[in-house]
Design a protein around this motif. Structure first.
Motif, short mmCIF file in Angstrom:
data_model
loop_
_atom_site.label_atom_id
_atom_site.label_comp_id
_atom_site.label_asym_id
_atom_site.label_seq_id
_atom_site.Cartn_x
_atom_site.Cartn_y
_atom_site.Cartn_z
N MET A 1 0.84 -1.19 0.00
CA MET A 1 0.00 0.00 0.00
C MET A 1 0.88 1.25 0.00
O MET A 1 2.01 1.23 0.46
N ILE A 2 0.33 2.35 -0.54
CA ILE A 2 1.03 3.63 -0.60
C ILE A 2 0.32 4.61 0.32
O ILE A 2 -0.91 4.73 0.29
N VAL A 3 1.09 5.33 1.15
CA VAL A 3 0.53 6.25 2.13
C VAL A 3 1.06 7.66 1.88
O VAL A 3 2.27 7.85 1.70
N ALA A 4 0.14 8.62 1.86
CA ALA A 4 0.52 10.04 1.81
C ALA A 4 0.31 10.61 3.22
O ALA A 4 -0.80 10.54 3.76
N TYR A 5 1.37 11.15 3.80
CA TYR A 5 1.30 11.70 5.17
C TYR A 5 1.30 13.23 5.05
O TYR A 5 2.30 13.84 4.69
N LEU A 6 0.15 13.84 5.35
CA LEU A 6 -0.04 15.27 5.14
C LEU A 6 0.27 16.06 6.41
O LEU A 6 -0.33 15.82 7.46
N GLN A 7 1.21 17.02 6.32
CA GLN A 7 1.57 17.92 7.41
C GLN A 7 1.44 19.36 6.94
O GLN A 7 1.18 19.62 5.76
N LYS A 8 1.68 20.29 7.86
CA LYS A 8 1.61 21.70 7.48
C LYS A 8 2.67 22.05 6.44
O LYS A 8 2.43 22.88 5.56
N GLU A 9 3.83 21.43 6.54
CA GLU A 9 4.92 21.76 5.64
C GLU A 9 4.81 21.06 4.29
O GLU A 9 5.59 21.30 3.38
N LYS A 12 4.44 13.84 2.43
CA LYS A 12 5.48 12.85 2.16
C LYS A 12 4.80 11.52 1.85
O LYS A 12 3.72 11.23 2.37
N PHE A 13 5.45 10.73 1.01
CA PHE A 13 4.87 9.47 0.57
C PHE A 13 5.69 8.29 1.09
O PHE A 13 6.93 8.34 1.11
N TYR A 14 4.98 7.24 1.51
CA TYR A 14 5.62 6.05 2.05
C TYR A 14 5.00 4.80 1.43
O TYR A 14 3.81 4.78 1.10
N LYS A 15 5.84 3.77 1.30
CA LYS A 15 5.36 2.48 0.82
C LYS A 15 5.44 1.47 1.96
O LYS A 15 6.48 1.36 2.62
N ILE A 16 4.33 0.77 2.20
CA ILE A 16 4.28 -0.24 3.25
C ILE A 16 4.10 -1.60 2.59
O ILE A 16 3.12 -1.84 1.88
N LYS A 17 5.06 -2.48 2.81
CA LYS A 17 5.01 -3.82 2.22
C LYS A 17 5.75 -4.80 3.11
O LYS A 17 6.88 -4.53 3.52
N ASP A 18 5.09 -5.91 3.41
CA ASP A 18 5.68 -6.99 4.23
C ASP A 18 6.21 -6.45 5.56
O ASP A 18 7.29 -6.85 6.01
N PRO A 25 9.93 8.89 -3.29
CA PRO A 25 9.74 10.21 -3.90
C PRO A 25 8.42 10.28 -4.65
O PRO A 25 7.89 9.26 -5.11
N GLN A 26 7.88 11.47 -4.77
CA GLN A 26 6.60 11.65 -5.47
C GLN A 26 6.70 11.19 -6.92
O GLN A 26 5.73 10.69 -7.49
N GLU A 27 7.89 11.34 -7.52
CA GLU A 27 8.04 10.98 -8.93
C GLU A 27 7.81 9.49 -9.17
O GLU A 27 7.46 9.08 -10.28
#
Length: 386
Positions: A1-9, A12-18, A25-27
């Motif tokens: 799964m892919i997670v976008a963590y939204l903050q004031k600044e 950021k994107f994270y990948k969760i697997k196993d 990176p966003q790209e």
């Protein structure tokens, strides 16, 4: 799964697997998100929280009532919210409400079409009764939960043992159940208050290179946080789909027939031309001319033509069960198809195993159908000769 963590600044994107969590990176989203669950986390610093009392009404009516009142609770205009019923009593029900601005995450949706939205506070709530402490961007956060219920939260720029003691003592609930008495353990992430001395168990966990709340995502039921979006068509459209499919198939047959009619006419024209030249040769005196090049061209044209029945039989055997062919255009040894299926890669792999297929090319990016697990996609096949 892919997670976008939204903050004031920013986000950021994270990948969760196993069980592993890694920032990406966003790209790289265009290469990773097609077949993954996409989740948006609203960080604590962007959340508004309150607790309210309501009469004992069904959950659907409760949500509508809160939706009407919520603009009066928080200083934001364009907002979204989620609720948890904390406790039901004879007099009514106690409800926890979290809200956040929709302005920022609507911009995120354009590059990251998330399917779930989760306020970060709820990722710390589980059956374990504990006070959890962590820091983020120079702010210390305290979250208390017991028996799957959210008890309270506090955020401070500076944290002392006295602050923790006051927070625990101040967990005043509009409930006859003293949940705060269940908290006998403190879980601390990182090197926070190393010299703290409290009369309860303290568990220290090393600081993480990512938001600690992300560790709970694989353990929760995401259905609760699924967002609902209006479909771009009316329900009666669904009832017309079989008719549209029949019309589309008729159009496909018509254009395929037209394509082969043109090919046959071209062949007949070349054969007629050959007959005329042969007749002219017979009426002349002298040595016969060499028409092998013309005959070779006609034979080559015929050899490059693949029978549509052969192709249809092969597709019926190779494409996975449940895969739909929406468009089918055959031009000599080139086949173009529009298809619908939950796993485009499985279809490509199946077609590449066919003896009559030389190559398979995915045209463009698969497009996921809203509210389903299906993708629309286009393929171009180069065919071998019969």
């Amino acid at each position: 799964m892919i997670v976008a963590y939204l903050q004031k600044e920013g986000v950021k994107f994270y990948k969760i697997k196993d069980g592993k969590i890694a920032e990406i990176p966003q790209e790289s989203l265009k290469f990773t998100q097609f077949f993954s669950k996409k989740i948006l986390i609203i960080s604590k610093e962007l959340l508004f929280y309150t607790r309210k009392n309501y009469p004992p009404i069904p959950l659907a009516k409760l949500k509508k009532a809160i939706q009407l009142e919520i603009p009066e609770f928080f200083p934001i205009s364009n907002l979204d919210f989620t609720i948890r019923v904390f406790e039901v009593t004879e007099k009514g029900q106690i409800v926890d409400i979290w809200a956040w601005s929709k302005d920022e995450y609507e911009r995120i949706f354009k590059v990251f079409p998330f399917q779930y939205v989760i306020p970060e506070d709820l990722l710390f709530v589980d059956e374990e009764s504990a006070l959890k402490i962590f820091s983020s961007r120079g702010i210390y956060h305290l979250i208390a939960c017991a028996k799957g219920k959210f008890l309270g939260t506090l955020s401070l720029a500076n944290l002392t043992q006295k602050d923790i003691e006051l927070f625990l003592a101040g967990l005043t609930l509009t409930s006859s159940t003293p949940y705060q008495e269940e908290i006998k353990k403190i879980i601390i992430y990182g090197d926070i208050l190393k010299d703290m001395n409290l009369k309860m168990m303290v568990v220290r966990i090393p600081a993480r290179p990512y938001p600690v709340s992300l560790e709970r995502i694989p353990k929760i039921n995401l259905k609760e946080f699924k967002i609902k979006r209006v479909l771009p068509f009316k329900i009666d459209f669904i009832l017309r789909v079989p008719i549209y499919a029949l019309v589309g198939y008729s159009v496909f047959l018509y254009f395929t027939a037209q394509n082969y009619d043109a090919l046959i006419k071209d062949l007949k024209s070349k054969i007629s031309e050959l007959d005329r030249k042969i007749a002219s040769l017979e009426n002349r005196e002298g040595a016969p001319k060499d028409y092998s090049a013309l005959i070779s061209e006609v034979n080559k044209k015929i050899s490059e033509t693949v029978s549509p029945l052969t192709i249809m039989n092969e597709l019926a055997q190779k494409i996975p069960l449940g895969c739909t062919v929406n468009r089918f255009v055959l031009n000599e040894k080139r086949l173009e198809m529009s298809m619908t299926f939950e796993d485009p890669l499985e279809v490509i792999s199946a077609l590449e195993s066919s003896k009559i297929v030389k190559s398979v090319k995915l045209e463009g990016t698969p497009i996921k159908k809203t509210g389903t697990r299906l993708y629309d996609f286009r393929l171009t096949l180069e065919l071998e000769s019969d």
